[in-house]
Write an enzyme that holds these catalytic residues in place. Structure first.
Site, PDB file in Angstrom:
ATOM      1  N   LYS A   1       0.774  -1.149  -0.038  1.00 31.23           N
ATOM      2  CA  LYS A   1       0.018   0.012   0.043  1.00 31.23           C
ATOM      3  C   LYS A   1       0.903   1.050  -0.231  1.00 31.23           C
ATOM      4  O   LYS A   1       2.087   1.112   0.298  1.00 31.23           O
ATOM      5  CB  LYS A   1      -1.089  -0.054   1.242  1.00 31.23           C
ATOM      6  CG  LYS A   1      -2.085  -1.099   1.373  1.00 31.23           C
ATOM      7  CD  LYS A   1      -2.797  -1.042   2.553  1.00 31.23           C
ATOM      8  CE  LYS A   1      -3.774  -2.399   2.724  1.00 31.23           C
ATOM      9  NZ  LYS A   1      -4.285  -2.080   3.920  1.00 31.23           N
TER      10      LYS A   1
ATOM     11  N   GLU B   1     -10.380 -10.339  -6.470  1.00 25.92           N
ATOM     12  CA  GLU B   1      -9.273  -9.206  -6.687  1.00 25.92           C
ATOM     13  C   GLU B   1      -8.469  -9.157  -7.758  1.00 25.92           C
ATOM     14  O   GLU B   1      -7.953  -8.085  -8.154  1.00 25.92           O
ATOM     15  CB  GLU B   1      -8.568  -9.173  -5.149  1.00 25.92           C
ATOM     16  CG  GLU B   1      -9.546  -8.973  -3.770  1.00 25.92           C
ATOM     17  CD  GLU B   1      -8.944  -9.430  -2.528  1.00 25.92           C
ATOM     18  OE1 GLU B   1      -9.772  -9.064  -1.564  1.00 25.92           O
ATOM     19  OE2 GLU B   1      -7.894  -9.705  -2.427  1.00 25.92           O
TER      20      GLU B   1
ATOM     21  N   ASN C   1      -1.271   0.152   7.269  1.00 21.70           N
ATOM     22  CA  ASN C   1      -0.485  -1.278   7.744  1.00 21.70           C
ATOM     23  C   ASN C   1       0.395  -1.767   6.689  1.00 21.70           C
ATOM     24  O   ASN C   1       0.128  -2.970   6.383  1.00 21.70           O
ATOM     25  CB  ASN C   1      -1.911  -2.000   8.180  1.00 21.70           C
ATOM     26  CG  ASN C   1      -2.863  -2.054   7.356  1.00 21.70           C
ATOM     27  OD1 ASN C   1      -2.888  -1.915   6.074  1.00 21.70           O
ATOM     28  ND2 ASN C   1      -3.926  -2.942   7.819  1.00 21.70           N
TER      29      ASN C   1
END
Ligand code: IDP
Ligand code: MG
Length: 153
Positions: free
Chosen positions: A10, A127, A113
């Protein structure tokens, strides 16, 4: 059974120069990288990816976070990889995760996170389809597969 899982480093992982550290852990475990894309995820794609969390108090902040800067989106493959990666990632919030896990070693934030990993075969399939076309996923043999995946029992 050979599985594929969607892993996203991320925006905080990329910004904190932790992509190599995280990829290194997955490589050293022996998993096979079969697709990768460095991209800034759009707000719409972030909402689709996290659709299951729509309506929760953290949903807006979560989708803003995921779309705020580039991410490294990947597909990794191995037998049983989905659960193994979830264990390597650790608990959802950095502050709750055990030392030895990616989040437990590298994060301490409430919502930032570092990494996403699919949590079931069904979510992995959905996904992966959201981020990759079938021809963007490679099929190949690892030269050391015999030593990585061999068994003597
Ligand atoms: P996971 O990433 O461990 O699978 P999920 O429950 O699927 O966790 O939540 C998706 C993401 O939403 C988390 O990775 C985290 O970034 C964020 N998130 C989950 N719960 C909270 C919360 O209570 N506060 C803030 N952010 C949260
Ligand atoms: Mg999740």
């Amino acid at each position: 059974m050979t599985e594929q899982t969607l892993i996203i480093i991320k925006p905080d992982g990329v910004q904190r120069h932790l992509s190599g550290e995280i990829i290194g852990r997955l490589e050293k475990r022996g998993f096979k990288l079969v697709a990768a894309k460095f991209m800034q995820i759009s707000g719409e794609l972030a909402r689709q990816h996290y659709a299951i969390h729509e309506g929760k108090p953290f949903f807006e902040g979560l989708t803003q976070y995921l779309s705020s800067a580039p991410s490294l989106v990947m597909v990794w493959e191995a037998e049983g990889i989905i659960d193994m990666v979830r264990k390597m990632i650790g608990a959802t919030l950095g502050c709750d995760s055990e030392p030895g896990t990616i989040r437990g070693d590298l994060s301490c934030s409430m919502g930032y996170n570092l990494i996403h990993g699919s949590d079931s075969m069904q979510s992995a399939e959905q996904e992966i389809r959201l981020f990759f076309k079938p021809d963007e996923i490679s099929s190949y043999e690892l030269a050391d597969a015999k030593w990585l995946y061999g068994r003597n029992i």
